[in-house]
Scaffold this motif. Sequence first.
Motif, short mmCIF file in Angstrom:
data_model
loop_
_atom_site.label_atom_id
_atom_site.label_comp_id
_atom_site.label_asym_id
_atom_site.label_seq_id
_atom_site.Cartn_x
_atom_site.Cartn_y
_atom_site.Cartn_z
N SER A 161 10.26 -4.70 0.78
CA SER A 161 10.78 -5.52 -0.31
C SER A 161 11.25 -6.84 0.27
O SER A 161 11.47 -6.97 1.48
CB SER A 161 11.96 -4.82 -1.02
N ASP A 182 9.76 -5.58 -5.00
CA ASP A 182 9.33 -4.38 -4.27
C ASP A 182 7.81 -4.26 -4.24
O ASP A 182 7.13 -4.56 -5.22
CB ASP A 182 9.89 -3.12 -4.95
N ARG A 183 7.32 -3.81 -3.10
CA ARG A 183 5.90 -3.47 -3.00
C ARG A 183 5.66 -2.06 -3.55
O ARG A 183 6.56 -1.22 -3.51
CB ARG A 183 5.43 -3.51 -1.55
N ARG A 184 4.46 -1.81 -3.99
CA ARG A 184 4.12 -0.46 -4.44
C ARG A 184 4.01 0.46 -3.23
O ARG A 184 3.57 0.05 -2.15
CB ARG A 184 2.81 -0.47 -5.22
N GLU A 187 0.67 0.55 -1.27
CA GLU A 187 0.40 -0.60 -0.41
C GLU A 187 1.12 -0.47 0.93
O GLU A 187 0.56 -0.77 1.99
CB GLU A 187 0.83 -1.89 -1.10
N GLY A 214 12.63 0.29 -5.04
CA GLY A 214 12.25 1.01 -6.25
C GLY A 214 12.92 0.48 -7.50
O GLY A 214 12.53 0.83 -8.61
N PHE A 217 10.52 -1.11 -10.02
CA PHE A 217 9.65 -0.27 -10.85
C PHE A 217 10.37 0.99 -11.34
O PHE A 217 9.76 1.97 -11.76
CB PHE A 217 8.33 0.09 -10.13
N ALA A 222 13.07 6.17 -4.86
CA ALA A 222 11.80 5.76 -4.23
C ALA A 222 11.92 5.67 -2.71
O ALA A 222 10.96 5.97 -1.99
CB ALA A 222 11.33 4.42 -4.81
N SER A 489 -3.55 -6.30 -2.18
CA SER A 489 -2.71 -5.65 -3.18
C SER A 489 -3.51 -4.59 -3.90
O SER A 489 -4.75 -4.61 -3.92
CB SER A 489 -2.19 -6.68 -4.18
#
Length: 505
Positions: A161, A182-184, A187, A214, A217, A222, A489
């Motif tokens: 993040s 935040d990144r998923r 990824e 998290g 999302f 998370a 991404s």
Amino acid sequence: MSELKTYDVRTHGCQMNVHDSERLAGLLETAGYVDVASMAGDQQPEAADVVVFNTCAVRENADNKLYGNLGQLREAKRHNPDMQIAVGGCMAQKDRETIVQRAPWVDVVFGTHNIGSLPALLDRARHNKRAEVEILESLERFPSTLPTRRDSAYAAWVSISVGCNNTCTFCIVPSLRGKEADRRPGEILAEIQALVDQGVVEVTLLGQNVNTYGVEFGDRFAFGKLLRACGAIEGLERVRFTSPHPAAFTDDVIAAMAETPNVMPTLHMPLQSGSDKVLKDMRRSYRSEKFLGIIDRVREQIPNAAITTDIIVGFPGETEEDFAETLRVVEQSRFSSAFTFQYSIRPGTPAATMADQIPKDVVQERFLRLVKLQDEISWAENRALEGHTVEVLVAPIEGRKDNATSRMSGRARDNRLVHFSIPSGGEVPRPGDMVSCDVTYGAPHHLVADGALHGGTYAVRRTAGGDAWASLQDAPVPGKPGVSLGMPSIGKPATAPVNAPACGV
């Protein structure tokens, strides 16, 4: 580019900046520049063709340090007008209007949100014969999509993040790095797998507040899930993370640490102050009782955990009673080490204009008392490890006296620095390999493991990290990997941001 151009990236500040500098190096090499450190001694120029300062606005006297460094390059630029100087990072984001005014020989100023623009800005400045200043107010794209030139063959940073949603009164980071993004998880895990495939055996997950990962999302658990998922990656031997925030630290993260073998028994938990009044003034949304409760629960489930912290001494309004509370919490917490700071005014923060600023001599006296107490605790905690066997991830250069003492160095699982001896005829490990050895002396800030000289444990385990380091000994900078492409991404591309106009100069 018609001729070989060299670059030099100089980093100040936190791990985020270190990782951003790896991306800046990757961008420059992709654009055709060569690391000045890779040039042979008789070929290495006095100064690189492009010098990039990746700055910090948090540390004391950050601006004085920057302008002092820029001043040192002024003469080099006078002798080589084609040389370019770029300033990026948090100081650039904060002082965008003044850097070129104070140092008109600077060619490029860019912020924390658009590091990917550096090569284009350098080209534009060269073409237009003027300074180019481009500061975006929000993230252009997640930095992991950019090419990277890592500093280590066997260890890597992984951003999960960027940005921060807190409003601590002493900190300017949220206004410079923006709100948390935040990144998923997919990824992040894909990037870690790619790194492991390249020989990386240790990753450190990075975020301004990793345990709030998290929030964007909507999954407050998370981060614990991410730690457990890291445990399923074959070949990944060590996982670390920095830094969590006590207010958002949940028991599921402690359980994930305890139950995931490759998550290391080490935790950096910033205290800042032991006084509830000062914590309130700092807008730190926890109190000392909650902080100590976290420490107790970590030690219940991970008895061998090494816990480190950050502490600020002399925050505005701090009384002797408040400081005594900090000493109390430090005594109870038994930190393995602490990063201690004397409060200093940071323009642009609420604390800068607070009443009751503490006189410098009072801050200094309290600071020395705190350092003395923590050194005593660190020494006692390290002495308690004498006679224990530790597993060390060997580093290329960790000890300043390694050559003189015929030792090598590295980090134990709990991140303590260990200097170890190799017995006569014993196998010499490579950086990235693991060594098991017996601790013979616990110093205040490191461990000495000379047990092998007296018939104690000494075992070398060769790893993929050691293989990766060995394979790079003929690289331009021995042991340093080449450029890795950025991670793509996952899912539908985000809507392209509307770029803010560049600042005038």
